[in-house]
Write a protein that holds these residues in place. Structure first.
Motif, PDB file in Angstrom:
ATOM      1  N   VAL A 106      12.460   9.371  -1.261  1.00  0.00           N
ATOM      2  CA  VAL A 106      12.223   7.923  -1.321  1.00  0.00           C
ATOM      3  C   VAL A 106      10.574   7.735  -1.358  1.00  0.00           C
ATOM      4  O   VAL A 106       9.980   7.032  -2.160  1.00  0.00           O
ATOM      5  N   VAL A 107       9.816   8.608  -0.795  1.00  0.00           N
ATOM      6  CA  VAL A 107       8.473   8.366  -0.553  1.00  0.00           C
ATOM      7  C   VAL A 107       7.698   8.739  -1.707  1.00  0.00           C
ATOM      8  O   VAL A 107       6.811   7.694  -2.203  1.00  0.00           O
ATOM      9  N   ALA A 108       8.350   9.796  -2.542  1.00  0.00           N
ATOM     10  CA  ALA A 108       7.672  10.076  -3.783  1.00  0.00           C
ATOM     11  C   ALA A 108       7.625   8.930  -4.778  1.00  0.00           C
ATOM     12  O   ALA A 108       6.849   8.614  -5.573  1.00  0.00           O
ATOM     13  N   HIS A 109       8.969   8.139  -4.781  1.00  0.00           N
ATOM     14  CA  HIS A 109       9.197   7.136  -5.704  1.00  0.00           C
ATOM     15  C   HIS A 109       8.375   6.163  -5.335  1.00  0.00           C
ATOM     16  O   HIS A 109       7.598   5.390  -6.306  1.00  0.00           O
ATOM     17  N   CYS A 110       8.153   5.551  -3.791  1.00  0.00           N
ATOM     18  CA  CYS A 110       7.264   4.682  -3.796  1.00  0.00           C
ATOM     19  C   CYS A 110       5.695   4.982  -4.181  1.00  0.00           C
ATOM     20  O   CYS A 110       5.156   4.061  -4.536  1.00  0.00           O
ATOM     21  N   LEU A 111       5.413   6.312  -3.808  1.00  0.00           N
ATOM     22  CA  LEU A 111       3.846   6.651  -4.225  1.00  0.00           C
ATOM     23  C   LEU A 111       3.852   6.439  -5.764  1.00  0.00           C
ATOM     24  O   LEU A 111       2.575   5.765  -6.099  1.00  0.00           O
ATOM     25  N   ARG A 112       4.780   6.717  -6.516  1.00  0.00           N
ATOM     26  CA  ARG A 112       4.653   6.332  -8.108  1.00  0.00           C
ATOM     27  C   ARG A 112       4.740   4.937  -8.320  1.00  0.00           C
ATOM     28  O   ARG A 112       3.903   4.531  -9.064  1.00  0.00           O
ATOM     29  N   PHE A 113       5.758   4.177  -7.711  1.00  0.00           N
ATOM     30  CA  PHE A 113       5.661   2.769  -7.768  1.00  0.00           C
ATOM     31  C   PHE A 113       3.943   2.248  -7.442  1.00  0.00           C
ATOM     32  O   PHE A 113       3.686   1.333  -8.261  1.00  0.00           O
ATOM     33  N   ILE A 114       3.447   2.736  -6.265  1.00  0.00           N
ATOM     34  CA  ILE A 114       2.243   2.208  -5.861  1.00  0.00           C
ATOM     35  C   ILE A 114       1.213   2.534  -7.093  1.00  0.00           C
ATOM     36  O   ILE A 114       0.338   1.652  -7.449  1.00  0.00           O
ATOM     37  N   GLY A 115       1.383   3.976  -7.690  1.00  0.00           N
ATOM     38  CA  GLY A 115       0.474   4.224  -8.789  1.00  0.00           C
ATOM     39  C   GLY A 115       0.573   3.255  -9.916  1.00  0.00           C
ATOM     40  O   GLY A 115      -0.426   2.757 -10.630  1.00  0.00           O
ATOM     41  N   ASN A 116       1.911   2.926 -10.203  1.00  0.00           N
ATOM     42  CA  ASN A 116       2.010   1.922 -11.385  1.00  0.00           C
ATOM     43  C   ASN A 116       1.428   0.592 -11.193  1.00  0.00           C
ATOM     44  O   ASN A 116       0.822  -0.060 -11.938  1.00  0.00           O
ATOM     45  N   ILE A 117       1.401   0.010  -9.868  1.00  0.00           N
ATOM     46  CA  ILE A 117       0.714  -1.041  -9.620  1.00  0.00           C
ATOM     47  C   ILE A 117      -0.629  -0.926  -9.709  1.00  0.00           C
ATOM     48  O   ILE A 117      -1.263  -1.848 -10.275  1.00  0.00           O
ATOM     49  N   SER A 118      -1.162   0.107  -9.180  1.00  0.00           N
ATOM     50  CA  SER A 118      -2.595   0.332  -9.229  1.00  0.00           C
ATOM     51  C   SER A 118      -3.050   0.362 -10.879  1.00  0.00           C
ATOM     52  O   SER A 118      -3.963  -0.083 -10.997  1.00  0.00           O
ATOM     53  N   TYR A 119      -2.303   1.107 -11.598  1.00  0.00           N
ATOM     54  CA  TYR A 119      -2.557   1.097 -12.856  1.00  0.00           C
ATOM     55  C   TYR A 119      -2.667  -0.191 -13.784  1.00  0.00           C
ATOM     56  O   TYR A 119      -3.556  -0.389 -14.227  1.00  0.00           O
ATOM     57  N   SER A 120      -1.716  -0.914 -13.307  1.00  0.00           N
ATOM     58  CA  SER A 120      -1.516  -2.264 -13.932  1.00  0.00           C
ATOM     59  C   SER A 120      -2.733  -3.160 -13.518  1.00  0.00           C
ATOM     60  O   SER A 120      -3.026  -3.998 -14.191  1.00  0.00           O
ATOM     61  N   THR A 121      -3.115  -2.881 -12.436  1.00  0.00           N
ATOM     62  CA  THR A 121      -4.188  -3.819 -11.883  1.00  0.00           C
ATOM     63  C   THR A 121      -5.765  -3.159 -12.153  1.00  0.00           C
ATOM     64  O   THR A 121      -6.730  -3.531 -11.773  1.00  0.00           O
ATOM     65  N   GLY A 122      -5.723  -1.951 -13.095  1.00  0.00           N
ATOM     66  CA  GLY A 122      -6.841  -1.449 -13.290  1.00  0.00           C
ATOM     67  C   GLY A 122      -7.597  -0.400 -12.385  1.00  0.00           C
ATOM     68  O   GLY A 122      -8.749   0.204 -12.640  1.00  0.00           O
ATOM     69  N   ASP A 123      -6.830  -0.220 -11.515  1.00  0.00           N
ATOM     70  CA  ASP A 123      -7.396   0.832 -10.441  1.00  0.00           C
ATOM     71  C   ASP A 123      -6.984   2.213 -10.764  1.00  0.00           C
ATOM     72  O   ASP A 123      -6.114   2.599 -10.147  1.00  0.00           O
ATOM     73  N   SER A 124      -7.483   2.795 -11.425  1.00  0.00           N
ATOM     74  CA  SER A 124      -7.130   3.996 -12.230  1.00  0.00           C
ATOM     75  C   SER A 124      -7.335   5.214 -10.978  1.00  0.00           C
ATOM     76  O   SER A 124      -6.621   6.193 -11.008  1.00  0.00           O
ATOM     77  N   GLY A 125      -8.175   5.098 -10.075  1.00  0.00           N
ATOM     78  CA  GLY A 125      -8.325   6.209  -9.039  1.00  0.00           C
ATOM     79  C   GLY A 125      -7.238   6.157  -8.287  1.00  0.00           C
ATOM     80  O   GLY A 125      -6.859   7.033  -7.764  1.00  0.00           O
ATOM     81  N   SER A 126      -6.933   5.004  -7.711  1.00  0.00           N
ATOM     82  CA  SER A 126      -5.656   4.800  -6.691  1.00  0.00           C
ATOM     83  C   SER A 126      -4.414   5.276  -7.741  1.00  0.00           C
ATOM     84  O   SER A 126      -3.693   6.042  -6.717  1.00  0.00           O
ATOM     85  N   ALA A 127      -4.364   4.995  -8.715  1.00  0.00           N
ATOM     86  CA  ALA A 127      -3.243   5.105  -9.536  1.00  0.00           C
ATOM     87  C   ALA A 127      -2.910   6.817  -9.608  1.00  0.00           C
ATOM     88  O   ALA A 127      -1.990   7.617  -9.451  1.00  0.00           O
TER      89      ALA A 127
END
Length: 187
Positions: free
Chosen positions: A1-22
């Motif tokens: 579950v943690v890994a899926h959440c991390l990927r989900f957070i990465g997708n949110i970061s990516y969509s908001t332009g924060d490539s470092g966080s993504a």
């Protein structure tokens, strides 16, 4: 579950332009997926990391990650995930100036998404994404504005009734207007 959440957070970061966080979240997700031997999760994380490499114009690295993801998707029989990664590989070649090869691969991704004889028939977004790429190719590389319009018309037909790709409709109308300006047709 943690890994899926991390990927989900990465997708949110990516969509908001924060490539470092993504990138950080996608890498963490990938490491956890490797630890728990979740191949499908690894493929998704690789695909996401490939998208970041593509955005940063690290085209060879992007292609490597997309290819690794496709291999996992094929091995697992997850054919529904292949067309987007394959289309992204086509984009890397086009960006390197290998337009014919890029177009060929993009067409292959579209055929994969559309072919009912395969184990997977693509969803609307896979097909629309491939058509948008081909429309760009016809307009900018081959200067074939009529074929570009044809691709955009097909995308609009696909988008009718697809709630999850409403933004695509706006993009298609914008692209269509640009082609019409190029054609000097102002309806």
């Amino acid at each position: 579950v943690v890994a899926h959440c991390l990927r989900f957070i990465g997708n949110i970061s990516y969509s908001t332009g924060d490539s470092g966080s993504a990138q950080r979240h996608f890498r963490e997700s990938l490491e956890i997926m490797k630890e728990i031997d979740n191949s499908l999760g690894q493929a998704f994380a690789l695909n996401n990391l490939g998208a970041l490499e593509l955005d940063n114009l690290n085209l060879g690295e992007a292609r490597s990650k997309f290819t690794a993801a496709i291999e996992i998707f094929r091995d697992m029989g997850e054919y529904w995930a292949i067309p987007k990664a394959l289309g992204n590989i086509g984009t890397t070649y086009s960006m390197e100036g290998e337009y014919e090869r890029g177009s060929e691969i993009t067409r292959a991704s579209l055929e994969t998404a559309r072919n009912p004889n395969l184990e997977y028939e693509g969803n609307a977004w896979d097909i629309a994404n491939g058509l948008l790429s081909l429309s760009w190719y016809y307009r900018h590389i081959e200067s074939d504005l009529e074929r570009s319009v044809k691709m955009l018309d097909e995308v609009l037909e696909i988008c009718v009734g697809e709630d999850d790709i409403g933004n695509t409709i706006t993009n298609v109308h914008l692209q269509m207007a640009r082609v019409r300006i190029d054609q000097e047709k102002f309806d």
